[in-house]
Enzyme design. Structure first.
Site, PDB file in Angstrom:
ATOM      1  N   LYS A  49      64.694  40.551  38.761  1.00  0.00           N
ATOM      2  CA  LYS A  49      63.916  40.799  37.570  1.00  0.00           C
ATOM      3  C   LYS A  49      63.018  39.607  37.206  1.00  0.00           C
ATOM      4  O   LYS A  49      62.074  39.741  36.441  1.00  0.00           O
ATOM      5  CB  LYS A  49      64.865  41.033  36.383  1.00  0.00           C
ATOM      6  CG  LYS A  49      65.826  42.169  36.533  1.00  0.00           C
ATOM      7  CD  LYS A  49      66.806  42.163  35.345  1.00  0.00           C
ATOM      8  CE  LYS A  49      67.912  43.162  35.597  1.00  0.00           C
ATOM      9  NZ  LYS A  49      68.964  43.042  34.543  1.00  0.00           N
ATOM     10  N   ASP A 110      64.875  28.709  45.300  1.00  0.00           N
ATOM     11  CA  ASP A 110      65.987  27.769  45.198  1.00  0.00           C
ATOM     12  C   ASP A 110      66.436  27.454  46.636  1.00  0.00           C
ATOM     13  O   ASP A 110      65.857  26.592  47.294  1.00  0.00           O
ATOM     14  CB  ASP A 110      67.071  28.485  44.377  1.00  0.00           C
ATOM     15  CG  ASP A 110      68.093  27.552  43.773  1.00  0.00           C
ATOM     16  OD1 ASP A 110      68.166  26.411  44.198  1.00  0.00           O
ATOM     17  OD2 ASP A 110      68.829  27.990  42.878  1.00  0.00           O
TER      18      ASP A 110
HETATM   19  C1  PRP Z   1      66.434  34.318  41.543  1.00  0.00           C
HETATM   20  C2  PRP Z   1      64.940  34.288  41.822  1.00  0.00           C
HETATM   21  C3  PRP Z   1      64.866  34.595  43.274  1.00  0.00           C
HETATM   22  C4  PRP Z   1      66.124  33.956  43.824  1.00  0.00           C
HETATM   23  C5  PRP Z   1      65.795  32.643  44.408  1.00  0.00           C
HETATM   24  O1  PRP Z   1      66.815  35.646  41.343  1.00  0.00           O
HETATM   25  O2  PRP Z   1      64.243  35.224  41.045  1.00  0.00           O
HETATM   26  O3  PRP Z   1      64.860  35.979  43.540  1.00  0.00           O
HETATM   27  O4  PRP Z   1      67.030  33.784  42.721  1.00  0.00           O
HETATM   28  O5  PRP Z   1      66.930  32.031  44.934  1.00  0.00           O
HETATM   29  P1  PRP Z   1      67.058  31.627  46.460  1.00  0.00           P
HETATM   30  O6  PRP Z   1      65.824  30.891  46.852  1.00  0.00           O
HETATM   31  O7  PRP Z   1      68.298  30.761  46.444  1.00  0.00           O
HETATM   32  O8  PRP Z   1      67.265  32.860  47.280  1.00  0.00           O
HETATM   33  P2  PRP Z   1      68.246  36.054  40.765  1.00  0.00           P
HETATM   34  O9  PRP Z   1      69.178  36.349  41.907  1.00  0.00           O
HETATM   35  O10 PRP Z   1      68.698  35.025  39.784  1.00  0.00           O
HETATM   36  O11 PRP Z   1      67.947  37.429  40.053  1.00  0.00           O
HETATM   37  P3  PRP Z   1      66.956  37.745  38.827  1.00  0.00           P
HETATM   38  O12 PRP Z   1      65.550  37.553  39.328  1.00  0.00           O
HETATM   39  O13 PRP Z   1      67.250  39.172  38.498  1.00  0.00           O
HETATM   40  O14 PRP Z   1      67.298  36.796  37.702  1.00  0.00           O
END
Ligand code: PRP
Length: 189
Positions: A49, A110
């Site tokens: 999201k 991340d």
């Molecule tokens: C976050 C962000 C990315 C992912 C990045 O999403 O929006 O999709 O983490 O992390 P990475 O580089 O370690 O893969 P999240 O899983 O928190 O979901 P959200 O967007 O629904 O908050």
């Protein structure tokens, strides 16, 4: 800063103000307009999201025609360790992917696992081209070797929320990006 939300009180300090974010989105929109000026079918693919707020602002600043779509993924965790496995919760359901120049839009990178996986997935599914765009990048947290094509700004390894980013599904609607007070995420655990 004037109080804009009851959530402001949980913020230690503002990392990126509304104005700073606006400059970043304006710059990225101009780059995308330039780089995709001759593309036939540009698809902004938001990853739910967190990307929603950034993508909403970005698409309004772009002047070339683009289509939008969304995917939702999750990464499995066991305890505090991420397994690195990505699960598709909402897939892209398009028959014209081979004609699409896809720009995957993220709020933050991340470990790099999500975008690394998605780029491979979209290429395997026949996308005409795939590039990645993120507002925030935390390179110090990288687990896989991944470099996004468009980056708003690099940030330090702080717990950031707002402008789409959450803690326990809260704070996404803050109009700026702030560093969360540590007592918020330590007391709730
Ligand atoms: C976050 C962000 C990315 C992912 C990045 O999403 O929006 O999709 O983490 O992390 P990475 O580089 O370690 O893969 P999240 O899983 O928190 O979901 P959200 O967007 O629904 O908050």
């Amino acid at each position: 800063m004037a109080l804009s939300s009851v959530w402001d009180r949980d913020i230690e300090r503002v990392l990126l103000s509304r104005v700073e974010i606006d400059h970043l989105t304006t710059r990225i929109a101009a780059l995308l307009d330039r780089d995709y000026a001759k593309a036939e079918r540009v698809l902004l693919l938001g990853i739910l999201k967190g990307s929603v707020v950034f993508m909403g602002d970005l698409m309004k600043k772009m002047t070339i025609p683009v289509e939008i779509d969304f995917m939702k993924v999750s990464s499995y965790t066991s305890g505090t360790e991420s397994s690195g496995r990505i699960n598709i919760l909402l897939d892209l359901n398009r028959r014209d992917l081979s004609m699409c120049d896809v720009i995957v839009i993220e709020d933050i990178i991340d470990s790099g696992r999500t975008l690394s996986y998605l780029v491979d997935y979209l290429k395997l599914n026949g996308a005409h081209s795939v590039r990645t765009c993120t507002l925030l990048d935390k390179p110090s947290r990288r687990v896989v070797d991944f470099t996004p094509d468009y980056v708003g700004t690099l940030i330090p390894d702080e717990f950031v929320v707002g402008y789409g980013l959450d803690y326990a599904e809260q704070y996404r609607t803050l109009p700026y990006i702030g560093i969360l007070k540590p007592e918020i995420y330590t007391k709730k655990k």
